[in-house]
Design a protein around this motif. Structure first.
Motif, mmCIF file in Angstrom:
data_model
loop_
_atom_site.group_PDB
_atom_site.id
_atom_site.type_symbol
_atom_site.label_atom_id
_atom_site.label_comp_id
_atom_site.label_asym_id
_atom_site.label_seq_id
_atom_site.Cartn_x
_atom_site.Cartn_y
_atom_site.Cartn_z
ATOM 1 N N PHE A 28 38.861 36.147 42.898
ATOM 2 C CA PHE A 28 40.333 35.412 42.638
ATOM 3 C C PHE A 28 40.651 36.270 41.281
ATOM 4 C CE2 PHE A 28 40.721 33.297 46.137
ATOM 5 C CZ PHE A 28 39.767 32.086 46.271
ATOM 6 N N ARG A 29 39.769 36.975 40.537
ATOM 7 C CA ARG A 29 40.385 37.681 39.239
ATOM 8 C C ARG A 29 41.527 38.533 39.144
ATOM 9 N NH1 ARG A 29 36.727 41.621 37.188
ATOM 10 N NH2 ARG A 29 35.131 40.514 38.311
ATOM 11 N N ASN A 30 42.282 37.972 38.322
ATOM 12 C CA ASN A 30 43.719 38.738 38.215
ATOM 13 C C ASN A 30 44.900 38.286 39.468
ATOM 14 O OD1 ASN A 30 42.803 40.286 35.842
ATOM 15 N ND2 ASN A 30 41.983 41.841 37.429
ATOM 16 N N ARG A 51 47.030 30.416 38.348
ATOM 17 C CA ARG A 51 46.584 31.774 38.021
ATOM 18 C C ARG A 51 45.505 31.683 37.391
ATOM 19 N NH1 ARG A 51 50.462 35.983 35.221
ATOM 20 N NH2 ARG A 51 51.911 34.430 35.344
ATOM 21 N N TRP A 52 44.469 32.278 38.155
ATOM 22 C CA TRP A 52 43.106 32.527 37.962
ATOM 23 C C TRP A 52 42.487 32.631 36.499
ATOM 24 C CZ3 TRP A 52 39.021 30.906 40.865
ATOM 25 C CH2 TRP A 52 37.981 31.124 40.480
ATOM 26 N N ASN A 76 33.569 30.940 42.215
ATOM 27 C CA ASN A 76 34.737 31.749 42.787
ATOM 28 C C ASN A 76 35.314 30.917 43.946
ATOM 29 O OD1 ASN A 76 36.209 34.023 42.475
ATOM 30 N ND2 ASN A 76 35.033 35.101 44.334
ATOM 31 N N THR A 77 35.583 29.619 43.478
ATOM 32 C CA THR A 77 36.409 28.533 44.247
ATOM 33 C C THR A 77 37.366 27.867 43.409
ATOM 34 O OG1 THR A 77 34.192 28.030 45.205
ATOM 35 C CG2 THR A 77 35.795 26.143 45.583
ATOM 36 N N VAL A 78 38.676 27.632 44.471
ATOM 37 C CA VAL A 78 39.546 26.663 43.958
ATOM 38 C C VAL A 78 39.694 25.517 44.498
ATOM 39 C CG1 VAL A 78 42.028 26.862 43.955
ATOM 40 C CG2 VAL A 78 41.071 29.041 43.196
ATOM 41 N N ASP A 98 46.664 36.591 46.269
ATOM 42 C CA ASP A 98 47.238 37.997 46.412
ATOM 43 C C ASP A 98 47.148 38.377 44.766
ATOM 44 O OD1 ASP A 98 49.269 39.881 48.445
ATOM 45 O OD2 ASP A 98 49.304 40.257 46.220
ATOM 46 N N SER A 99 46.551 39.477 44.659
ATOM 47 C CA SER A 99 46.526 39.972 43.289
ATOM 48 C C SER A 99 47.853 40.699 42.870
ATOM 49 C CB SER A 99 45.505 40.963 43.320
ATOM 50 O OG SER A 99 45.550 42.316 43.932
#
Length: 125
Positions: A28-30, A51-52, A76-78, A98-99
């Motif tokens: 999920f970075r960026n 926003r990650w 890596n979880t929301v 979506d990045s």
């Protein structure tokens, strides 16, 4: 990136649930990560987004003050913590990411390219 949403179920009004959205095959970075919901016969509705990188969070008016979105970089979880649930919260909940999103677009589901499969939340009165 593949998303796996989980944690839905049946709960009484006033109760709580925590939804999870785990990413695999990517990070999920960026990116923004959003939660949306869709009740039968209704349009898909923005619930929350994060926003990650900065952890800044954003909420739909109908859930503000009751729901909290958070993230865990190790897994890596929301997460979507849902408190004080109401029968009108009943819906299928989807996570998406979506990045390439910009802030002005995060509330519009059509701007997200990657979606989880949805998890059903039912709140009984």
């Amino acid at each position: 990136v593949q998303l796996q949403a989980s944690g839905g179920g049946l709960v009484q009004a006033g109760g709580s649930l925590r939804l999870s959205c785990a990413a695999s095959g990517g990070t999920f970075r960026n990116s923004f990560v959003g939660w949306f919901r869709q009740a039968p016969g209704k349009e898909r509705e923005f619930v929350a987004a994060i926003r990650w990188n900065s952890r800044h969070d954003y909420y739909g008016d109908s859930v503000k003050g009751r729901f909290t979105i958070s993230r865990d970089s190790d897994s890596n979880t929301v997460y979507l913590q849902m408190n004080s649930l109401k029968p009108e919260d009943t819906a299928v909940y989807y996570c998406a990411t979506d990045s390439s999103l910009i802030l002005s677009s995060i509330r519009q589901w059509t701007h997200y390219d990657y979606w989880g499969q949805g998890t059903l939340v039912t709140v009984s009165s």
